[in-house]
Motif scaffolding. Sequence first.
Motif, short mmCIF file in Angstrom:
data_model
loop_
_atom_site.label_atom_id
_atom_site.label_comp_id
_atom_site.label_asym_id
_atom_site.label_seq_id
_atom_site.Cartn_x
_atom_site.Cartn_y
_atom_site.Cartn_z
N LYS A 1 8.53 10.19 1.96
CA LYS A 1 9.07 10.65 3.25
C LYS A 1 9.10 12.17 3.35
O LYS A 1 8.68 12.74 4.36
CB LYS A 1 10.47 10.07 3.45
CG LYS A 1 11.09 10.43 4.77
CD LYS A 1 12.49 9.83 4.89
CE LYS A 1 13.20 10.38 6.11
NZ LYS A 1 14.60 9.99 6.14
N VAL B 1 -1.73 12.14 7.18
CA VAL B 1 -0.26 12.25 7.23
C VAL B 1 0.44 10.93 7.51
O VAL B 1 1.50 10.67 6.95
CB VAL B 1 0.24 13.33 8.24
CG1 VAL B 1 -0.09 14.71 7.76
CG2 VAL B 1 -0.27 13.10 9.62
N GLU B 2 -0.17 10.09 8.34
CA GLU B 2 0.50 8.82 8.65
C GLU B 2 0.48 7.83 7.49
O GLU B 2 1.20 6.84 7.50
CB GLU B 2 -0.10 8.19 9.92
CG GLU B 2 -1.55 7.80 9.84
CD GLU B 2 -2.54 8.88 10.24
OE1 GLU B 2 -3.63 8.52 10.68
OE2 GLU B 2 -2.24 10.09 10.10
N GLN C 1 5.65 13.68 3.57
CA GLN C 1 5.13 13.40 4.91
C GLN C 1 5.71 14.38 5.93
O GLN C 1 5.00 14.91 6.78
CB GLN C 1 5.43 11.96 5.31
CG GLN C 1 4.80 11.59 6.65
CD GLN C 1 5.09 10.16 7.03
OE1 GLN C 1 6.24 9.74 7.03
NE2 GLN C 1 4.04 9.42 7.37
N THR D 1 -3.38 8.89 -2.33
CA THR D 1 -1.93 8.98 -2.13
C THR D 1 -1.40 10.13 -2.96
O THR D 1 -2.02 10.55 -3.93
CB THR D 1 -1.23 7.67 -2.54
OG1 THR D 1 -1.56 7.40 -3.90
CG2 THR D 1 -1.66 6.51 -1.68
N TYR E 1 6.56 10.64 14.45
CA TYR E 1 5.65 9.62 13.92
C TYR E 1 4.28 9.64 14.63
O TYR E 1 3.30 9.09 14.13
CB TYR E 1 6.28 8.23 14.03
CG TYR E 1 6.29 7.68 15.44
CD1 TYR E 1 5.27 6.86 15.90
CD2 TYR E 1 7.32 8.02 16.34
CE1 TYR E 1 5.27 6.38 17.20
CE2 TYR E 1 7.32 7.55 17.64
CZ TYR E 1 6.28 6.73 18.07
OH TYR E 1 6.28 6.26 19.36
N ILE F 1 1.02 8.89 4.17
CA ILE F 1 1.77 9.44 3.03
C ILE F 1 3.04 8.61 2.84
O ILE F 1 3.82 8.43 3.77
CB ILE F 1 2.11 10.93 3.25
CG1 ILE F 1 0.82 11.75 3.31
CG2 ILE F 1 3.03 11.44 2.16
CD1 ILE F 1 1.01 13.21 3.69
N ARG G 1 4.13 17.74 5.57
CA ARG G 1 2.76 17.68 6.10
C ARG G 1 2.76 17.58 7.62
O ARG G 1 1.83 18.06 8.28
CB ARG G 1 1.97 16.53 5.47
CG ARG G 1 1.73 16.72 3.98
CD ARG G 1 1.04 18.04 3.68
NE ARG G 1 0.76 18.17 2.26
CZ ARG G 1 0.60 19.30 1.62
NH1 ARG G 1 0.70 20.45 2.28
NH2 ARG G 1 0.35 19.34 0.34
N TYR G 2 3.79 16.96 8.21
CA TYR G 2 3.93 16.98 9.67
C TYR G 2 3.98 18.44 10.14
O TYR G 2 3.29 18.82 11.08
CB TYR G 2 5.23 16.30 10.12
CG TYR G 2 5.25 14.80 10.18
CD1 TYR G 2 4.09 14.03 10.21
CD2 TYR G 2 6.47 14.14 10.24
CE1 TYR G 2 4.15 12.64 10.28
CE2 TYR G 2 6.54 12.75 10.32
CZ TYR G 2 5.37 12.01 10.34
OH TYR G 2 5.45 10.64 10.43
N TYR H 1 -4.89 14.91 2.97
CA TYR H 1 -4.10 13.68 3.09
C TYR H 1 -3.99 13.27 4.55
O TYR H 1 -3.82 14.12 5.42
CB TYR H 1 -2.68 13.89 2.54
CG TYR H 1 -2.66 14.22 1.07
CD1 TYR H 1 -2.75 13.23 0.11
CD2 TYR H 1 -2.56 15.54 0.65
CE1 TYR H 1 -2.75 13.53 -1.24
CE2 TYR H 1 -2.55 15.86 -0.70
CZ TYR H 1 -2.65 14.85 -1.64
OH TYR H 1 -2.65 15.15 -2.96
#
Length: 122
Positions: free
Chosen positions: A94, A88-89, A97, A3, A77, A91, A100-101, A86
């Motif tokens: 927010k 991504v789903e 994440q 994490t 999502y 992380i 990273r998206y 990592y």
Amino acid sequence: MSTTTDKHNERIASMTFASVYPHYITKVEKKGRTLEELHQVITWLTGFDINKLNDLIDEKVTFKTFFEEASLHKNAYLIKGVICGYRVEEINNKLTQQVRYLDKLVDELAKGRKMEKILRTE
């Protein structure tokens, strides 16, 4: 996979989009993709048009501000997989994440994935 740490999350939040954007351009163009395709991916995720994107770059906003002003796509999502070590789903932070998206979408573009798949329309 591990994490993200608070320090890692703070570092990402304080980075400017303008400092990372040229790396996105280099990455996709080196793999034969276009600036227009990069903008299409960024627009899909954030809702920003090219004028707003250029304003945010000129203002040197942090990723925190960048994503506070974004209207994240309802299918964001669906972006899954590993980026920068990592998943991504998974992380928890927010903002991290969301950054990273964006990284994942740029990575998929550079890897030659079809735009329909990148934009989660299939």
